[in-house]
Design an enzyme around this catalytic site. Structure first.
Site, PDB file in Angstrom:
ATOM      1  N   PRO A 130       0.804  -1.232   0.000  1.00 45.45           N
ATOM      2  CA  PRO A 130       0.000   0.000   0.000  1.00 45.45           C
ATOM      3  C   PRO A 130       0.833   1.276   0.000  1.00 45.45           C
ATOM      4  CG  PRO A 130      -0.980  -1.614   1.456  1.00 45.45           C
ATOM      5  CD  PRO A 130       0.353  -2.182   1.040  1.00 45.45           C
ATOM      6  N   TYR A 131       1.985   1.281   0.657  1.00 44.98           N
ATOM      7  CA  TYR A 131       2.830   2.475   0.602  1.00 44.98           C
ATOM      8  C   TYR A 131       3.175   2.822  -0.845  1.00 44.98           C
ATOM      9  CZ  TYR A 131       7.051   5.276   0.588  1.00 44.98           C
ATOM     10  OH  TYR A 131       7.980   6.244   0.297  1.00 44.98           O
ATOM     11  N   GLY A 132       3.678   1.826  -1.594  1.00 43.13           N
ATOM     12  CA  GLY A 132       4.011   2.065  -2.999  1.00 43.13           C
ATOM     13  C   GLY A 132       2.805   2.467  -3.816  1.00 43.13           C
TER      14      GLY A 132
END
Length: 333
Positions: free
Chosen positions: A142-144
């Site tokens: 999710p960060y990416g």
């Protein structure tokens, strides 16, 4: 020019503020001070704003208008892969929602220059582990994903209302421009290792069975002072009419494994860096290194520092902060 730097009191942000100031820019800092320190940016106006709060757009609009801002460097974001896997909805609210507030305020005040802090995490786990900007983004956490969405958002704003924008895809940032600007947050490999060494604990390696020469993950480490200078160059690029690209990798083009980094830290610190090996973390690619060619060819920019300077400057800053009684910022457990 007056540049708003969101996240400007953080580790990377303080270096960007310093580089912009040295280049002759007026700088205004916006930061929630959750993992940062106000004294890093003394002498610059500082507005404490949570960009994910309901009133963020209104407060940013006021700040941009009052300071007659002409450009933005947007750094403020959450950035821990494992945390994003555990709390994806919160990550989207922070990273995507925060950027949305910045763009709404920019449009309302006519601020039409923006450099976005993006990440190599948009690439996910590419074949071969070496990428450039032509590599299709395929984030695996999710960060990416939030960083990829951020790039879409600024590009959409460019089409909709003429925002001049570019995204800098950071690789692994480390080191210190000077001791007082060292990384305070125990969130990145080097500071995590430093913190464990000082606590008398061995470093932790998450996985030594990756398909790499020594079995540990490989990353491209960029000195934070080099990264900061890339932001100054990027703002100048936005003044050009013949901008061929709006995404740039910021790295050295050289891969360093976790095991090699531990060896380098041991050599500089004089400490035993023999690690405890734990299972792989979800969302960690085996290798991620850029060519860095586009930034060199299009902007004429290249990094100045290598691994030895990165590690030595980081350790000097860490020890300096400890000697001054400055405690590291550890994530909540």
């Amino acid at each position: 020019m007056t540049i708003i730097v969101t996240g400007g009191a953080g580790y990377i942000g303080a270096h960007v503020v310093d580089a912009l100031s040295r280049s002759g820019q007026e700088v205004v800092v916006v930061d929630d001070l959750s993992t940062s320190a106000a004294d890093r940016v003394e002498g610059h106006p500082l507005h404490r704003i949570d960009l994910a709060a309901p009133d963020a757009t209104a407060r940013l609009t006021e700040v941009m208008g009052d300071h007659r801002a002409t450009g933005i460097v947007h750094l403020a974001a959450k950035k821990q892969v494992g945390e994003s896997v555990a709390q994806p909805e919160w990550y989207y609210r922070q990273n995507v929602g925060g950027l949305g507030a910045v763009l709404e305020a920019a449009r309302a005040t006519g601020v039409d220059r923006l450099v976005l802090s993006s990440s190599a995490a948009v690439y996910g786990e590419p074949d071969g582990g070496v990428v450039d900007e032509r590599t299709a983004p395929r984030p695996i956490n999710p960060y990416g994903e939030t960083k990829a969405v951020g790039e879409w958002m600024v590009r959409a704003a460019s089409r909709a209302w003429g925002l001049r924008q570019l995204s800098l895809r950071y690789f692994n940032v480390a080191g210190a421009g000077r001791p007082g600007l060292g990384d305070l947050a125990v969130l990145n490999l080097m500071t995590i290792v430093f913190d464990r060494l000082e606590s008398g604990e061995p470093p932790v390696v998450f996985g030594d069975d990756y398909p790499t020469p020594d079995g540990t993950c490989i990353r491209d480490y960029i000195h934070v002072a080099d990264l900061a200078d890339a932001h100054v160059t990027s703002l100048s690029y936005l003044e050009r009419e013949d901008r061929a690209f709006d995404t740039f990798d910021v790295g050295t083009g050289r891969g360093v494994s976790v095991a090699q980094m531990l060896a380098a830290i041991g050599a500089v610190s004089g400490r035993d860096t023999t690690p405890t090996v734990l299972p792989r973390r979800p969302g960690d690619p085996a290798s991620l290194v850029t060519t860095g060619a586009r930034l060199r060819e299009e902007l004429g920019w290249a990094p100045r520092f290598g691994l030895d300077e990165i590690v030595a400057s980081a350790w000097e800053a860490w020890r300096s902060q400890r000697d001054a009684g400055i405690e590291p910022v550890r994530p909540a457990r």
